[in-house]
Design a protein around this motif. Structure first.
Motif, short mmCIF file in Angstrom:
data_model
loop_
_atom_site.label_atom_id
_atom_site.label_comp_id
_atom_site.label_asym_id
_atom_site.label_seq_id
_atom_site.Cartn_x
_atom_site.Cartn_y
_atom_site.Cartn_z
N CYS A 84 71.91 16.48 -67.73
CA CYS A 84 72.73 15.46 -68.40
C CYS A 84 74.20 15.84 -68.51
O CYS A 84 75.00 15.02 -68.95
CB CYS A 84 72.15 15.16 -69.78
N THR A 85 74.58 17.04 -68.14
CA THR A 85 75.99 17.41 -68.15
C THR A 85 76.60 17.18 -66.78
O THR A 85 77.62 16.50 -66.64
CB THR A 85 76.17 18.89 -68.56
N ARG A 114 73.81 7.78 -67.69
CA ARG A 114 74.84 8.21 -68.64
C ARG A 114 74.49 7.77 -70.05
O ARG A 114 74.55 8.55 -71.00
CB ARG A 114 76.20 7.62 -68.27
N GLU A 115 74.14 6.50 -70.17
CA GLU A 115 73.80 5.94 -71.48
C GLU A 115 72.59 6.65 -72.08
O GLU A 115 72.53 6.93 -73.28
CB GLU A 115 73.55 4.43 -71.37
N CYS A 117 71.62 9.72 -71.43
CA CYS A 117 72.01 11.08 -71.83
C CYS A 117 72.79 11.07 -73.13
O CYS A 117 72.57 11.92 -74.00
CB CYS A 117 72.83 11.73 -70.72
N ILE A 118 73.69 10.11 -73.28
CA ILE A 118 74.46 10.00 -74.53
C ILE A 118 73.53 9.71 -75.69
O ILE A 118 73.69 10.29 -76.78
CB ILE A 118 75.55 8.91 -74.39
N PHE A 122 73.75 14.28 -75.37
CA PHE A 122 74.48 15.03 -74.36
C PHE A 122 75.84 14.40 -74.11
O PHE A 122 76.07 13.24 -74.46
CB PHE A 122 73.69 15.09 -73.05
N GLU A 123 76.73 15.15 -73.49
CA GLU A 123 78.04 14.65 -73.11
C GLU A 123 78.15 14.71 -71.59
O GLU A 123 78.61 15.70 -71.02
CB GLU A 123 79.13 15.49 -73.77
N PRO A 124 77.75 13.63 -70.89
CA PRO A 124 77.76 13.64 -69.43
C PRO A 124 79.16 13.70 -68.85
O PRO A 124 80.10 13.11 -69.38
CB PRO A 124 77.08 12.32 -69.04
N GLU A 125 79.29 14.46 -67.74
CA GLU A 125 80.56 14.59 -67.03
C GLU A 125 80.47 13.94 -65.66
O GLU A 125 81.30 14.21 -64.80
CB GLU A 125 80.93 16.06 -66.88
#
Length: 126
Positions: A84-85, A114-115, A117-118, A122-125
């Motif tokens: 998720c990063t 992304r959604e 993971c958030i 998590f903070e996706p890059e």
């Protein structure tokens, strides 16, 4: 019947039994592998931008397990993971992790990792 003929016959039967057992195990592993790949992404189409003309169900991330790195979809033979990063998709087969590729633009639009993971903190890059 002499002992040597008897032993050759037993060895022949045992060899055939192990051969058939090996074939059955191989077919079951192959079937599980194919099933794992097919069940993870059930969408088709929409391969051109804007990635809207797809059919099927996007991945339900709520059904996946959470790990320290992201999410893991558990299968019969292999696990499919999403970091998720970094957005790296990986396969885990017999405890061996193989990085495959970064999430594609289509996957981001259709499956919305992304959604997911958030939502899990998590903070996706990617």
């Amino acid at each position: 019947m002499s002992t040597s003929k008897f032993m050759r016959k037993v060895t022949s039967y045992l060899g055939k039994a192990f051969l058939y057992f090996g074939i059955i195990v191989f077919v079951l592993l192959l079937g599980g592998f194919i099933s794992d790949l097919r069940n993870f992404d059930r969408t088709k189409g929409g391969y051109e931008a804007p990635y809207e003309d797809y059919t099927g169900e996007p991945i339900n991330f709520d059904e996946l397990d959470q790990s320290n790195e992201g999410m893991i979809g558990r299968g019969y033979v292999m696990n499919i993971g999403l970091n998720c990063t970094t957005g790296m998709i990986s396969f885990e087969i017999f405890k061996q992790k193989v990085d495959y590729r970064v999430v594609s633009e289509r996957a981001i639009k259709v499956h919305q990792p992304r959604e997911a993971c958030i939502k899990r903190g998590f903070e996706p890059e990617f």
